[in-house]
Design an enzyme around this catalytic site. Structure first.
Site, PDB file in Angstrom:
ATOM      1  N   ARG A 148      42.019  33.799  31.323  1.00 28.72           N
ATOM      2  CA  ARG A 148      42.285  34.947  32.056  1.00 28.72           C
ATOM      3  C   ARG A 148      42.605  34.796  33.451  1.00 28.72           C
ATOM      4  O   ARG A 148      41.707  33.898  33.902  1.00 28.72           O
ATOM      5  CB  ARG A 148      41.124  36.137  31.842  1.00 28.72           C
ATOM      6  CG  ARG A 148      41.393  37.099  31.112  1.00 28.72           C
ATOM      7  CD  ARG A 148      40.111  37.886  30.984  1.00 28.72           C
ATOM      8  NE  ARG A 148      39.843  38.704  32.104  1.00 28.72           N
ATOM      9  CZ  ARG A 148      38.949  39.513  31.989  1.00 28.72           C
ATOM     10  NH1 ARG A 148      38.404  39.989  30.807  1.00 28.72           N
ATOM     11  NH2 ARG A 148      38.489  40.278  33.167  1.00 28.72           N
ATOM     12  N   ARG A 159      34.498  38.337  41.691  1.00 25.85           N
ATOM     13  CA  ARG A 159      33.989  39.356  40.790  1.00 25.85           C
ATOM     14  C   ARG A 159      32.430  39.653  40.583  1.00 25.85           C
ATOM     15  O   ARG A 159      31.926  40.775  40.615  1.00 25.85           O
ATOM     16  CB  ARG A 159      34.613  39.097  39.538  1.00 25.85           C
ATOM     17  CG  ARG A 159      36.226  39.436  39.592  1.00 25.85           C
ATOM     18  CD  ARG A 159      36.795  38.864  38.194  1.00 25.85           C
ATOM     19  NE  ARG A 159      36.535  39.387  36.860  1.00 25.85           N
ATOM     20  CZ  ARG A 159      36.408  38.793  35.772  1.00 25.85           C
ATOM     21  NH1 ARG A 159      36.669  37.383  35.749  1.00 25.85           N
ATOM     22  NH2 ARG A 159      35.903  39.721  34.836  1.00 25.85           N
TER      23      ARG A 159
END
Ligand code: AMP
Length: 208
Positions: A148, A159
C-alpha cells in the site's frame, strides 16, 4: 473495532463480520475505492491519505451516514477504521441514537510489532483486498500483490503518530462504557479472533 494501523483490524473485522452475517464497513476501503475511481471525494482525499494524515471528519462522517442507511446495515455492522477521532465517535452515537448497543473492541499491539507488520503487508493491486501473509497472489481475484502506498516507512511513522495523537484519546473516551473491551492483538490470528468473539459476547451480556 479500534486499533492502530497494523493491529489486524481489517482482517479481524472481516472475519467477525462474515461469521456474524453483517457487513464490514471500512472507511479506508471506501476512500481507496473513491481514489481509484477518481471521484471528486477521491481526488480530494488522495494526497491526504498518501501522507498518512486523516481525511476531514465531515467527509468520513458523511460516508458512514450514507453507508449505515443502506438496508444491509439494518441488522448490525462491523466498523473498521471509523471512528478515528472523538468528534467522529460523537457523530456515530448520534447516528445510531441508542437503537442498538455499540460494542467497542480495541485491539492492543505493541508499536515494534506494528512497524514490522506494516512493512511486510501487501494488498491486491486490482481489488484492494488484504493479502494473507506469505501469499503470492490475491486470494479473491488472483491479482498481483503490492505494498500500500501509505505503508512505506516514512508514512507508517506518520500514521502511527497521527494514531497516537488523534485516535489515542478515543480509547479514553470509550473506556468508561460498559460495552468497551480490549483484546491482545499480539498473538496468532485465530486466538485474537476467539478473544474478540468472547469480548463481544461479554459486552452484549452487560447490555441484557
Ligand atoms: P485505513 O485503511 O483504515 O488504514 O485508512 C487509510 C487512510 O484513509 C487513513 O490513513 C486516512 O487517511 C483515511 N481514513 C480512513 N478512515 C478514516 C477516518 N475514520 N477518519 C479520517 N481518515 C480516515
Amino acid at each position: 473495532m479500534l486499533g492502530p494501523p497494523g493491529a489486524g483490524k481489517g482482517t479481524q473485522a472481516e472475519r467477525f463480520a462474515r461469521d456474524s452475517g453483517v457487513p464490514r464497513i471500512s472507511t479506508g476501503d471506501i476512500l481507496r475505492e473513491a481514489v481509484h475511481l477518481g471521484t471528486p471525494m477521491g481526488k480530494a482525499a488522495k494526497a491526504i491519505m498518501e501522507s498518512g494524515r486523516l481525511v476531514s471528519d465531515d467527509v468520513v462522517i458523511g460516508i458512514i451516514r450514507e453507508r449505515l442507511s443502506r438496508p444491509d446495515a439494518a441488522r448490525g455492522f462491523v466498523l473498521d477504521g471509523f471512528p478515528r477521532t472523538v468528534a467522529q465517535a460523537e457523530a456515530l452515537d448520534r447516528l445510531i441514537d441508542g437503537e442498538s448497543p455499540l460494542v467497542i473492541v480495541a485491539i492492543d499491539v505493541p508499536e515494534e510489532t506494528l512497524v514490522r507488520r506494516l512493512s511486510t503487508r501487501r494488498i491486491c493491486q486490482d481489488c484492494g483486498w488484504n493479502a494473507t501473509p506469505g501469499a503470492k497472489v490475491c486470494a479473491r481475484c488472483g491479482g498481483e500483490l503490492v505494498q500500500r502506498r501509505d505503508d512505506d516507512d516514512e508514512v507508517v511513522r506518520e500514521r502511527l503518530s497521527v494514531h497516537r495523537i488523534e485516535t489515542g484519546p478515543l480509547v479514553a473516551h470509550y473506556r468508561p462504557r460498559a460495552t468497551f473491551r480490549s483484546v491482545n492483538g499480539d498473538q496468532p490470528l485465530d486466538d485474537v479472533a476467539k478473544d474478540i468473539v468472547s469480548a463481544v459476547g461479554a459486552a452484549l451480556g452487560v447490555q441484557r
